[in-house]
Design a protein around this motif. Structure first.
Motif, PDB file in Angstrom:
ATOM      1  N   SER A 107       5.194  35.891 -10.017  1.00  0.00           N
ATOM      2  CA  SER A 107       4.950  37.024 -10.914  1.00  0.00           C
ATOM      3  C   SER A 107       4.042  38.060 -10.261  1.00  0.00           C
ATOM      4  CB  SER A 107       4.325  36.531 -12.223  1.00  0.00           C
ATOM      5  OG  SER A 107       4.051  37.627 -13.084  1.00  0.00           O
ATOM      6  N   THR A 108       2.973  37.591  -9.628  1.00  0.00           N
ATOM      7  CA  THR A 108       2.041  38.510  -8.960  1.00  0.00           C
ATOM      8  C   THR A 108       2.746  39.264  -7.837  1.00  0.00           C
ATOM      9  OG1 THR A 108       0.183  37.060  -9.461  1.00  0.00           O
ATOM     10  CG2 THR A 108      -0.123  38.656  -7.690  1.00  0.00           C
ATOM     11  N   SER A 114      13.377  31.990  -9.805  1.00  0.00           N
ATOM     12  CA  SER A 114      12.685  31.094  -8.875  1.00  0.00           C
ATOM     13  C   SER A 114      12.613  29.676  -9.436  1.00  0.00           C
ATOM     14  CB  SER A 114      11.283  31.626  -8.571  1.00  0.00           C
ATOM     15  OG  SER A 114      10.479  31.646  -9.742  1.00  0.00           O
ATOM     16  N   MET A 115      12.430  29.560 -10.754  1.00  0.00           N
ATOM     17  CA  MET A 115      12.390  28.229 -11.370  1.00  0.00           C
ATOM     18  C   MET A 115      13.761  27.557 -11.295  1.00  0.00           C
ATOM     19  SD  MET A 115       9.909  29.072 -14.644  1.00  0.00           S
ATOM     20  CE  MET A 115       9.874  27.371 -15.220  1.00  0.00           C
ATOM     21  N   ALA A 116      14.805  28.360 -11.424  1.00  0.00           N
ATOM     22  CA  ALA A 116      16.158  27.801 -11.329  1.00  0.00           C
ATOM     23  C   ALA A 116      16.485  27.369  -9.899  1.00  0.00           C
ATOM     24  CB  ALA A 116      17.168  28.834 -11.820  1.00  0.00           C
ATOM     25  N   LYS A 125       4.899  29.164  -4.343  1.00  0.00           N
ATOM     26  CA  LYS A 125       5.035  27.779  -4.795  1.00  0.00           C
ATOM     27  C   LYS A 125       4.977  27.589  -6.304  1.00  0.00           C
ATOM     28  CE  LYS A 125       3.151  26.008  -0.463  1.00  0.00           C
ATOM     29  NZ  LYS A 125       2.087  25.220   0.188  1.00  0.00           N
ATOM     30  N   ASP A 126       4.742  28.684  -7.073  1.00  0.00           N
ATOM     31  CA  ASP A 126       4.692  28.522  -8.522  1.00  0.00           C
ATOM     32  C   ASP A 126       5.019  29.843  -9.193  1.00  0.00           C
ATOM     33  OD1 ASP A 126       2.239  30.087  -8.502  1.00  0.00           O
ATOM     34  OD2 ASP A 126       1.209  28.248  -7.898  1.00  0.00           O
ATOM     35  N   ALA A 155      11.169  32.590  -1.492  1.00  0.00           N
ATOM     36  CA  ALA A 155      10.804  33.856  -0.854  1.00  0.00           C
ATOM     37  C   ALA A 155      11.187  34.966  -1.820  1.00  0.00           C
ATOM     38  CB  ALA A 155      11.539  34.028   0.464  1.00  0.00           C
ATOM     39  N   LEU A 156      10.349  36.000  -1.889  1.00  0.00           N
ATOM     40  CA  LEU A 156      10.615  37.137  -2.769  1.00  0.00           C
ATOM     41  C   LEU A 156      10.595  38.410  -1.939  1.00  0.00           C
ATOM     42  CD1 LEU A 156      11.035  38.022  -5.753  1.00  0.00           C
ATOM     43  CD2 LEU A 156       8.554  38.369  -5.876  1.00  0.00           C
TER      44      LEU A 156
END
Length: 694
Positions: free
Chosen positions: A550-551, A516-518, A544-545, A524-525
């Protein structure tokens, strides 16, 4: 032009008849109808049948018959057909049942049907399991029962009807709606000669004005495409009543003629593509044929209506609601023109209630009707129910009819008399009304169906003829179906150059955060391996972060086989569904509609055949209830419609290129963003299977 292969069978000069009771009925009916050709009964013991000399066998006949009615048992039918083919007969109707339609409970049916086709060779056969043919133009009947039709006058014209139901065929001959019928055929099992081939033979006759088809199943996609092209060339419109909307109807179809009904949505799309108008009831079928017989296709959907009742005017207005046909508002100039012919207490509108002030005043009615019809409408309707002739006088009604006739002639316009109740337009008046150029239409709803059908054909014929559909994916899929997960499905779509947001597969929460950072937030997950993610909470949007990713990853991992992180699509205006399924008759069929989680609730969709042009796709989009949203509904931003069309066309091309393996593809949603921001495939479900025909 080369003679059509059914020419001798459809328009025979000689008829051979085989069998007992049914055969005798064929002989008697042909004599009663005044058939001028030879009638040769064939019977092993009788010397005559219905007053005509009987022959012992095909070999004993004076010559090769143009047509034969074979009304013997299924085993003997095969022998007779073989003998007729060897003698050079023009064709045969096979009455017997017990062939392929019995395959569910009789192992011999399929084998016997194959033997029958082999016995016929190049000789055309109709059926088996059918009543046959009535030729009202020449008085030739290959028909084993009574019927309600009459022979056409010398030089007269009528419609042709083909149905896959003998009982429906009989019922249609009994109609009291004034429809002139030139030919009526039943198709039966279509073992050798299909519906489209029969229809091609009929429309070549100069005495046929239009064609009606009651279809349980299409015999051939290519055959119907040839039929539609020839009908357009000859300017002979086609109406279809295609059954199979319900599961019960599809099951009944299979048990009736062993036909494959296929998808109803695909069937409707196919008929639209061909320019064949579809109606849903027998009365609408009859009325549409009648209208087309007199007027041909209508140039547009604009209607006018006149009646001397506000109640009738209201019913007419309501009857057009939700249809393509409409009653356009009168221009101020036109309204003033009509107003000048009426009293001050009459409110002029369309539909028009001209009140009873001018009833039975023929000059006044002529002036009003002429003014109203001058508006250039595509069809002008006069609502007129006749009184019961056994209890009342109809004298005053003819003044109204003469006034309407004059108005139509003055304006060179199409017109119809519409009765609100079918029984209030006596059959004995219909012939004269049609001779005066007024189409008698029974029932308001049926009149609207007929007008809509005629207008659709006029519109379709004004458009370029559609290219043949791509049936390379037709047939049943073999083996097991395989459903790649979303990551693999999207990888295929990306390779094909389709607009898919950047995404990566992740095996755990840490990988999901890194990906997601890349990609860049928001993302969206999704849980992989879940077909309908929203139903089980297998998708998280607008993360957004890293912490939220992770959660979400820990929540989603137990639901599927892995994770998929994807760049979030922004600035979305609307969501579409673009779906493809393999139809056994038509190949890959596209469904385009309102997408997202409300797709099944809203049911706002249209079905298209492939290939689909950009114009086809744009027209389909414009037909959706959703489309105003794409255009910027109530100040909202306009959507990138051009990008949506590009994406849909690209997806369709991908399906065509991979027709041999795609069983199903469901893009839901295709997110259409604001102008300049494109349209993106946010989710994809791909089902693969091996096509036996590829």
């Amino acid at each position: 032009m080369t003679m059509h292969k059914l020419e001798r069978l459809l328009r025979p000069k000689s008829i051979a008849v085989f069998g007992g009771v049914q055969a005798a009925a064929v002989v008697a009916q042909s004599i009663k109808m005044g058939f001028a050709g030879e009638i040769w009964p064939v019977h092993p013991t009788k010397d005559e049948v219905a007053g005509r000399k009987a022959y012992r066998s095909v070999a004993d006949l004076p010559g090769a018959p143009d047509a034969a009615f074979v009304g013997v048992n299924r085993h003997l039918t095969i022998e007779v057909v073989k003998a007729l083919a060897e003698r050079g007969a023009g064709g045969a109707v096979c009455f017997a049942a017990g062939f392929l339609e019995t395959e569910a409970y009789d192992d011999d049916g399929e084998r016997l049907q194959a033997e029958l086709v082999a016995a016929a060779g190049e000789m055309p056969i109709i059926g088996p399991n059918c009543y046959g043919l009535i030729n009202y133009a020449d008085g030739a009947l290959l028909w084993p029962d009574q019927h309600g039709g009459i022979r056409l006058d010398e030089g007269g014209k009528g419609v042709a009807i083909i149905t896959q139901s003998s009982n429906i065929a009989i019922n249609m001959t009994m109609q009291k709606r004034g429809l002139p019928i030139a030919f009526l055929m039943t198709a039966g099992n279509q073992a050798q000669t299909g519906l489209s081939e029969m229809a091609l033979g009929l429309i070549e006759d100069d005495r046929v004005t239009s064609l009606g088809l009651h279809i349980e199943a299409f015999d051939s996609v290519a055959g119907f495409e040839r039929l539609a092209a020839r009908a357009r060339e000859l300017k002979k419109p086609i109406i279809a009543m295609k059954v199979g909307r319900s599961e019960q109807a599809r099951q009944a179809t299979v048990s009736h003629t062993a036909s494959l009904a296929g998808s109803d949505a695909a069937s409707g799309a196919f008929l639209r593509r061909l320019g064949i108008a579809r109606v849903d009831s027998i009365p609408a079928f009859i009325e549409a044929l009648k209208l087309l017989h007199i007027t041909g296709p209508l140039p547009g959907y604009r209607l006018s209506s006149m009646s001397c009742s506000g109640g009738e005017a209201s019913v007419m207005a309501d009857s057009a609601e939700g249809r393509w046909v409409n009653f356009p508002v009168l221009t101020e100039k036109h309204r003033a023109h009509v107003k000048s012919t009426l009293g001050p207490l009459v409110a002029v509108a369309n539909p028009l209630d001209y009140h009873t002030f001018i009833w039975n005043n023929e000059p006044a009615m002529t002036a009003t009707f002429t003014a109203m019809v001058s508006g250039g409408f595509d069809l002008n309707m006069l609502v007129l129910d006749f009184p019961r002739p056994d209890r009342c006088s109809v004298t005053d009604w003819w003044a109204t009819l003469r006034a309407f006739e004059s108005a139509l002639k003055t304006n060179k316009a199409h017109g119809a008399i519409v009765s609100s109740l079918p029984e209030n337009l006596p059959e004995e008046y219909t012939a004269e009304l049609m001779a005066r150029g007024m189409v008698p239409l029974f029932g308001i709803s049926e009149a609207m169906d007929a007008a809509g059908a005629a207008a659709f054909i006029g519109w379709a014929w004004a458009e370029p003829q559609a290219q043949p559909i791509d049936t390379s994916a037709s047939g049943a899929a073999g083996g097991e179906h395989v459903t790649p997960d979303e990551a693999e499905a999207k990888a295929r779509l990306i390779k094909a150059g389709l607009p898919v947001p950047k995404g990566e597969r992740a095996g755990n929460a840490v990988e999901a955060v890194i990906s997601s950072m890349a990609l860049g937030f928001p993302v969206a997950l999704k849980a992989l391996g879940v077909t309908h993610k929203s139903e089980v909470g297998a998708v998280r949007l607008n993360l957004k972060d890293a912490e939220s990713v992770s959660t979400a990853a820990h929540d989603l991992l137990p639901l599927g086989t892995g994770l998929y992180v994807e760049r979030m699509v922004r600035d979305g205006v609307a969501e579409l569904i673009v779906g493809f399924t393999r139809d056994p008759m038509f190949g890959a069929v596209m469904t385009l509609g309102t997408g997202g989680v409300l797709v099944e609730l809203l049911r706002d969709s249209v079905t298209l055949m492939l290939p689909a042009t950009r114009d086809d796709i744009e027209a389909a989009l414009r037909g959706l209830k959703l489309f105003p949203l794409l255009e910027g509904y109530r100040g909202r931003p306009r959507a990138d419609v051009a990008a949506a069309i590009d994406a849909i066309a690209g997806i369709a091309g991908f399906v065509q290129k991979n027709a041999g393996e795609i069983e199903e593809l469901d893009i839901n949603p295709l997110i259409v963003c604001v102008e300049g921001k494109g349209a993106w495939i946010a989710d994809a479900l791909l089902v693969l299977g091996e096509n036996k025909n590829v």
